[in-house]
Design a protein around this motif. Structure first.
Motif, PDB file in Angstrom:
ATOM      1  N   THR A 190      38.837  38.482  43.193  1.00 34.65           N
ATOM      2  CA  THR A 190      39.320  38.045  41.880  1.00 34.65           C
ATOM      3  C   THR A 190      40.789  38.423  41.758  1.00 34.65           C
ATOM      4  OG1 THR A 190      38.616  40.133  40.855  1.00 34.65           O
ATOM      5  CG2 THR A 190      37.060  38.280  40.788  1.00 34.65           C
ATOM      6  N   ALA A 191      41.498  37.675  40.931  1.00 35.79           N
ATOM      7  CA  ALA A 191      42.932  37.931  40.754  1.00 35.79           C
ATOM      8  C   ALA A 191      43.368  37.473  39.382  1.00 35.79           C
ATOM      9  CB  ALA A 191      43.740  37.200  41.830  1.00 35.79           C
ATOM     10  N   GLU A 192      44.470  38.021  38.930  1.00 33.72           N
ATOM     11  CA  GLU A 192      45.057  37.591  37.665  1.00 33.72           C
ATOM     12  C   GLU A 192      46.570  37.676  37.764  1.00 33.72           C
ATOM     13  OE1 GLU A 192      44.894  41.769  35.130  1.00 33.72           O
ATOM     14  OE2 GLU A 192      43.307  40.267  34.836  1.00 33.72           O
ATOM     15  N   ALA A 193      47.243  36.790  37.032  1.00 35.49           N
ATOM     16  CA  ALA A 193      48.700  36.783  36.998  1.00 35.49           C
ATOM     17  C   ALA A 193      49.188  37.707  35.888  1.00 35.49           C
ATOM     18  CB  ALA A 193      49.220  35.372  36.773  1.00 35.49           C
ATOM     19  N   GLU A 194      50.188  38.519  36.210  1.00 33.00           N
ATOM     20  CA  GLU A 194      50.738  39.403  35.191  1.00 33.00           C
ATOM     21  C   GLU A 194      51.379  38.596  34.060  1.00 33.00           C
ATOM     22  OE1 GLU A 194      53.345  42.198  37.008  1.00 33.00           O
ATOM     23  OE2 GLU A 194      51.726  43.239  38.092  1.00 33.00           O
ATOM     24  N   ASN A 217      45.545  41.609  42.733  1.00 31.93           N
ATOM     25  CA  ASN A 217      44.176  41.557  43.263  1.00 31.93           C
ATOM     26  C   ASN A 217      43.309  42.506  42.448  1.00 31.93           C
ATOM     27  OD1 ASN A 217      41.818  41.527  44.703  1.00 31.93           O
ATOM     28  ND2 ASN A 217      42.739  41.980  46.685  1.00 31.93           N
ATOM     29  N   THR A 218      42.419  41.923  41.636  1.00 33.70           N
ATOM     30  CA  THR A 218      41.546  42.724  40.774  1.00 33.70           C
ATOM     31  C   THR A 218      40.128  42.835  41.336  1.00 33.70           C
ATOM     32  OG1 THR A 218      41.002  40.741  39.479  1.00 33.70           O
ATOM     33  CG2 THR A 218      42.849  42.092  38.707  1.00 33.70           C
ATOM     34  N   GLY A 219      39.939  42.348  42.565  1.00 29.94           N
ATOM     35  CA  GLY A 219      38.613  42.369  43.156  1.00 29.94           C
ATOM     36  C   GLY A 219      38.447  43.448  44.199  1.00 29.94           C
ATOM     37  N   ASN A 220      37.417  43.269  45.032  1.00 34.92           N
ATOM     38  CA  ASN A 220      37.071  44.284  46.032  1.00 34.92           C
ATOM     39  C   ASN A 220      37.371  43.857  47.462  1.00 34.92           C
ATOM     40  OD1 ASN A 220      35.972  45.991  43.991  1.00 34.92           O
ATOM     41  ND2 ASN A 220      34.100  44.753  43.990  1.00 34.92           N
ATOM     42  N   HIS A 221      37.987  42.672  47.627  1.00 34.10           N
ATOM     43  CA  HIS A 221      38.333  42.175  48.957  1.00 34.10           C
ATOM     44  C   HIS A 221      39.796  41.760  48.972  1.00 34.10           C
ATOM     45  CE1 HIS A 221      34.097  42.169  50.124  1.00 34.10           C
ATOM     46  NE2 HIS A 221      33.829  41.557  48.981  1.00 34.10           N
TER      47      HIS A 221
END
Length: 288
Positions: A190-194, A217-221
């Motif tokens: 998962t990811a998010e833009a600042e 990168n807000t995920g685990n991979h």
């Protein structure tokens, strides 16, 4: 029908309003399976210098690219992106999928410049009499003026693979025979833009501006950017090619050199190994 459902699903992801989804559904349904008719004696040229003895081939698949005369031709064409897609298609099909370019524009000086600037030496048809469009009555939106055709010249996929990465994936899967394959998918994170949107303010025509986005990168991979599509050729994106570990960030830079005046909103689609691709936007108030 399976490919139609896939295309509608992908296009829905890029739509913002219900009415837009309904319009896309109507257009895709209308053109799916429709036969494209070509002028009886189209004339092709290379770099607008000399005509070439090139005929529309009778192959299992072909890509038809129609470019009308409305708006900024350079912004719509993105010839460097087409070259990349053609090379990618050739690599997986041994060069068996031809690309047919029909340009409606009567501004031959601009076309000559663009073709030479991008060293685009494939055969193109300068259709100043608008014969192809008159035979088929294409939609007015550039999004629906590009088609993947089968051997009978019937539409298999409608959509511009340069402007829409989901459509690009469908094209490549269809011509490679892997349209229903789900293997070899990257591990997702998962990811998010600042910052999802950047306002570049006012600037002069042909002045260069840069927008910088950061994806976390807000995920685990590991997070990996695979491609970026823009809605206008005035935008040139670059991005970090290395993966970002969980908690890490990747940079996306977009350079703008506008070729016209007025207010503009640009959308960038960032293809990552995430469940949904990331939409980034810029606003520019361009002046002379």
């Amino acid at each position: 029908m399976r490919y139609l459902k896939l295309l509608l699903l992908f296009l829905f992801f890029t739509s913002c309003q219900e009415s837009e989804k309904e319009r896309i559904t109507r257009l895709v349904t209308e053109w799916q399976g429709k036969e494209i008719h070509f002028p009886s004696n189209p004339v092709f040229t290379r770099l607008l210098s000399d005509t070439t003895d090139w005929q529309i081939p009778n192959t299992d698949y072909k890509v038809l690219v129609f470019v009308d005369s409305i708006g900024c031709t350079s912004c719509k064409l993105q010839l460097h992106k087409w070259k990349e897609l053609i090379e990618q298609t050739d690599s997986i099909t041994d060069g068996t999928v031809p690309f047919l370019f029909f340009f409606q524009s009567s501004d031959l000086k601009e076309l000559h410049y663009l073709l030479r600037r991008d060293q685009f030496d494939l055969p193109v048809c300068i259709d100043t009499k608008d014969q192809l469009n008159q035979l088929n009555q294409f939609p007015s939106e550039i999004t629906f003026q590009t088609f993947l055709l089968n051997k009978e010249n019937k539409v298999q996929i409608v959509g511009n693979p340069i402007h829409n990465l989901a459509v690009k994936d469908l094209y490549l899967k269809q011509v490679s025979g892997n349209a229903s394959s789900t293997t070899n998918q990257p591990i997702r994170t998962t990811a998010e833009a600042e910052q999802m949107e950047i306002n570049l303010g006012s600037f002069d025509k042909s002045e260069k501006k840069t927008a910088m986005f950061t994806l976390k990168n807000t995920g685990n991979h590991p997070l990996l950017i695979m491609d970026i599509a823009t809605t206008c050729g005035c935008a040139s994106p670059t991005f970090d090619k290395h993966p970002a570990q969980p908690g890490g960030v990747l940079q996306v830079n977009v350079n703008y050199i506008p070729k016209d005046t007025g207010f503009f909103n640009e959308t960038l689609t960032v293809k990552c190994n995430t469940e949904k691709w990331i939409k980034l936007k810029t606003k520019e108030n361009q002046i002379k």
